[in-house]
Design a protein around this motif. Structure first.
Motif, PDB file in Angstrom:
ATOM      1  N   ALA A  67      31.244  21.675  54.857  1.00 52.87           N
ATOM      2  CA  ALA A  67      32.273  22.684  54.607  1.00 52.87           C
ATOM      3  C   ALA A  67      32.448  23.002  53.132  1.00 52.87           C
ATOM      4  O   ALA A  67      32.336  24.156  52.713  1.00 52.87           O
ATOM      5  CB  ALA A  67      33.603  22.223  55.198  1.00 52.87           C
ATOM      6  N   VAL A  68      32.721  21.980  52.326  1.00 55.24           N
ATOM      7  CA  VAL A  68      33.090  22.212  50.925  1.00 55.24           C
ATOM      8  C   VAL A  68      32.160  21.527  49.950  1.00 55.24           C
ATOM      9  O   VAL A  68      31.710  22.127  48.979  1.00 55.24           O
ATOM     10  CB  VAL A  68      34.544  21.750  50.689  1.00 55.24           C
ATOM     11  CG1 VAL A  68      34.895  21.803  49.206  1.00 55.24           C
ATOM     12  CG2 VAL A  68      35.510  22.634  51.476  1.00 55.24           C
ATOM     13  N   ARG A  98      26.421  27.458  43.896  1.00 53.08           N
ATOM     14  CA  ARG A  98      26.428  26.155  43.230  1.00 53.08           C
ATOM     15  C   ARG A  98      27.807  25.797  42.685  1.00 53.08           C
ATOM     16  O   ARG A  98      27.973  25.449  41.518  1.00 53.08           O
ATOM     17  CB  ARG A  98      25.376  26.116  42.118  1.00 53.08           C
ATOM     18  CG  ARG A  98      23.974  26.468  42.576  1.00 53.08           C
ATOM     19  CD  ARG A  98      22.896  25.868  41.686  1.00 53.08           C
ATOM     20  NE  ARG A  98      23.044  26.214  40.294  1.00 53.08           N
ATOM     21  CZ  ARG A  98      22.339  27.142  39.655  1.00 53.08           C
ATOM     22  NH1 ARG A  98      21.457  27.861  40.312  1.00 53.08           N
ATOM     23  NH2 ARG A  98      22.511  27.349  38.374  1.00 53.08           N
ATOM     24  N   LEU A  99      28.796  25.870  43.550  1.00 52.82           N
ATOM     25  CA  LEU A  99      30.164  25.592  43.124  1.00 52.82           C
ATOM     26  C   LEU A  99      30.354  24.122  42.768  1.00 52.82           C
ATOM     27  O   LEU A  99      29.878  23.228  43.472  1.00 52.82           O
ATOM     28  CB  LEU A  99      31.150  25.967  44.226  1.00 52.82           C
ATOM     29  CG  LEU A  99      31.188  27.437  44.636  1.00 52.82           C
ATOM     30  CD1 LEU A  99      32.296  27.662  45.658  1.00 52.82           C
ATOM     31  CD2 LEU A  99      31.379  28.352  43.437  1.00 52.82           C
ATOM     32  N   ASN A 147      31.261  21.052  33.279  1.00 56.46           N
ATOM     33  CA  ASN A 147      30.548  22.127  32.600  1.00 56.46           C
ATOM     34  C   ASN A 147      31.300  23.442  32.765  1.00 56.46           C
ATOM     35  O   ASN A 147      31.457  23.951  33.882  1.00 56.46           O
ATOM     36  CB  ASN A 147      29.136  22.249  33.191  1.00 56.46           C
ATOM     37  CG  ASN A 147      28.311  23.329  32.528  1.00 56.46           C
ATOM     38  OD1 ASN A 147      28.733  23.943  31.546  1.00 56.46           O
ATOM     39  ND2 ASN A 147      27.126  23.576  33.065  1.00 56.46           N
ATOM     40  N   LEU A 148      31.742  24.028  31.670  1.00 58.56           N
ATOM     41  CA  LEU A 148      32.492  25.274  31.706  1.00 58.56           C
ATOM     42  C   LEU A 148      31.635  26.450  32.144  1.00 58.56           C
ATOM     43  O   LEU A 148      32.169  27.474  32.580  1.00 58.56           O
ATOM     44  CB  LEU A 148      33.091  25.570  30.331  1.00 58.56           C
ATOM     45  CG  LEU A 148      34.143  24.587  29.823  1.00 58.56           C
ATOM     46  CD1 LEU A 148      34.468  24.878  28.364  1.00 58.56           C
ATOM     47  CD2 LEU A 148      35.403  24.649  30.669  1.00 58.56           C
ATOM     48  N   GLU A 149      30.321  26.318  32.025  1.00 55.89           N
ATOM     49  CA  GLU A 149      29.432  27.435  32.364  1.00 55.89           C
ATOM     50  C   GLU A 149      28.671  27.189  33.657  1.00 55.89           C
ATOM     51  O   GLU A 149      27.673  27.859  33.934  1.00 55.89           O
ATOM     52  CB  GLU A 149      28.447  27.687  31.220  1.00 55.89           C
ATOM     53  CG  GLU A 149      29.095  27.870  29.864  1.00 55.89           C
ATOM     54  CD  GLU A 149      30.178  28.946  29.853  1.00 55.89           C
ATOM     55  OE1 GLU A 149      30.018  29.958  30.554  1.00 55.89           O
ATOM     56  OE2 GLU A 149      31.198  28.762  29.155  1.00 55.89           O
ATOM     57  N   ALA A 150      29.116  26.254  34.478  1.00 58.63           N
ATOM     58  CA  ALA A 150      28.445  25.973  35.747  1.00 58.63           C
ATOM     59  C   ALA A 150      28.564  27.157  36.682  1.00 58.63           C
ATOM     60  O   ALA A 150      29.453  27.994  36.542  1.00 58.63           O
ATOM     61  CB  ALA A 150      29.056  24.731  36.390  1.00 58.63           C
ATOM     62  N   GLY A 151      27.653  27.211  37.648  1.00 59.08           N
ATOM     63  CA  GLY A 151      27.748  28.223  38.684  1.00 59.08           C
ATOM     64  C   GLY A 151      26.636  29.231  38.636  1.00 59.08           C
ATOM     65  O   GLY A 151      25.863  29.310  37.683  1.00 59.08           O
ATOM     66  N   ASN A 152      26.549  30.007  39.703  1.00 59.14           N
ATOM     67  CA  ASN A 152      25.473  30.973  39.844  1.00 59.14           C
ATOM     68  C   ASN A 152      25.912  32.025  40.856  1.00 59.14           C
ATOM     69  O   ASN A 152      26.983  31.935  41.435  1.00 59.14           O
ATOM     70  CB  ASN A 152      24.196  30.270  40.328  1.00 59.14           C
ATOM     71  CG  ASN A 152      22.958  31.127  40.158  1.00 59.14           C
ATOM     72  OD1 ASN A 152      22.933  32.004  39.318  1.00 59.14           O
ATOM     73  ND2 ASN A 152      21.952  30.888  40.967  1.00 59.14           N
ATOM     74  N   GLY A 153      25.065  33.022  41.077  1.00 58.62           N
ATOM     75  CA  GLY A 153      25.342  33.990  42.112  1.00 58.62           C
ATOM     76  C   GLY A 153      26.530  34.880  41.798  1.00 58.62           C
ATOM     77  O   GLY A 153      26.940  35.058  40.658  1.00 58.62           O
ATOM     78  N   ALA A 154      27.115  35.437  42.857  1.00 58.25           N
ATOM     79  CA  ALA A 154      28.198  36.401  42.703  1.00 58.25           C
ATOM     80  C   ALA A 154      29.497  35.761  42.256  1.00 58.25           C
ATOM     81  O   ALA A 154      30.390  36.453  41.779  1.00 58.25           O
ATOM     82  CB  ALA A 154      28.406  37.159  44.014  1.00 58.25           C
ATOM     83  N   VAL A 155      29.636  34.450  42.410  1.00 58.90           N
ATOM     84  CA  VAL A 155      30.878  33.775  42.032  1.00 58.90           C
ATOM     85  C   VAL A 155      30.960  33.573  40.526  1.00 58.90           C
ATOM     86  O   VAL A 155      32.011  33.736  39.914  1.00 58.90           O
ATOM     87  CB  VAL A 155      31.007  32.428  42.770  1.00 58.90           C
ATOM     88  CG1 VAL A 155      32.183  31.627  42.226  1.00 58.90           C
ATOM     89  CG2 VAL A 155      31.199  32.676  44.262  1.00 58.90           C
ATOM     90  N   GLY A 156      29.855  33.223  39.894  1.00 58.96           N
ATOM     91  CA  GLY A 156      29.848  33.029  38.458  1.00 58.96           C
ATOM     92  C   GLY A 156      30.417  31.688  38.038  1.00 58.96           C
ATOM     93  O   GLY A 156      30.322  30.694  38.753  1.00 58.96           O
TER      94      GLY A 156
END
Length: 233
Positions: free
Chosen positions: A38-39, A74-75, A99-108
């Motif tokens: 789920a999360v 990649r939340l 990491n303040l810059e983590a993430g990818n895709g449409a979420v950012g």
């Protein structure tokens, strides 16, 4: 230590904010890195629900504040705490190396998440901690910058916070020519639109499909009235 405590148990305890159960499950060898369907991992659950004491316990026991969850975005726990507006937990995660810059895709990035979810205090904290307001999402047609997502969501507080810290009001999505004002108008968000106009947003900026915010305003009477009141045609 081999795990003798099912991961589902610590996910449940973290979700509920049950600190004593979390401690017992850690002592019994629960796998802190296992993802549920789920999360994510237990720390993701604690972050999503705002359970700072549980999150601290998990991190002290070795949970990774930068562990990525499911899917292309990649939340991380910081994304979830940011979108939930859990400032104390956001502060804890950043203090522990998130990491303040983590993430990818449409979420950012987490800053994108906070801006879109109308979490002004989190936006301010993340920005002042070093998050990049010019970070771009790598997916999605329109929401490239945190400012764009805030305007689209009608999050007037984050719009003002980002602009007050020097981000250019007319920043353009290079793929579409869309500005934050285009999105605020298109979605019918008068408070965000008002803040953008006060900051100097260009009502006649032309996107790649030859639309301007002024032209889009005709589809939203409240926005059209706002434009008329300040002399925009």
């Amino acid at each position: 230590m081999s795990s003798s405590a099912p991961a589902a148990d610590i996910h449940k305890a973290a979700r509920k904010g049950d600190l004593e159960d979390v401690r017992a499950l850690i002592a019994n060898g629960a796998d802190l890195s296992e993802l549920d369907k789920a999360v994510g991992a237990a720390l993701h659950w604690a972050a999503a629900r705002g359970h700072s004491d549980v999150a601290r316990e998990l991190i002290e026991a070795g949970a990774d504040p930068n562990q990525e969850g499911h899917g292309p975005d990649r939340l991380t726990p910081l994304h979830l705490a940011s979108s939930g507006g859990h400032l104390a937990l956001v502060e804890l995660l950043v203090e522990r190396g998130a990491n303040l810059e983590a993430g990818n895709g449409a979420v950012g990035t987490p800053l994108h998440s906070a801006a879109q979810a109308d979490r002004t205090d989190v936006v301010v904290f993340l920005h002042d901690a070093g998050a990049n307001p010019a970070a771009r999402t790598s997916g999605g047609a329109y929401g490239i910058y945190p400012l764009h997502l805030a305007a689209e969501a009608g999050a007037a507080g984050p719009v003002s916070a980002i602009l007050d810290r020097g981000f250019p009001v007319n920043a353009v999505n290079e793929a579409t020519g869309v500005t934050a004002l285009h999105l605020g108008v298109f979605q019918g968000q008068p408070e965000a639109v008002s803040g953008l106009l006060e900051a100097g947003a260009d009502p006649h900026a032309v996107s790649t499909n030859i639309e301007t915010p002024a032209a889009l305003a005709k589809y939203h009477p409240e926005i059209e009235e706002l434009f008329t009141a300040v002399g925009i045609e």
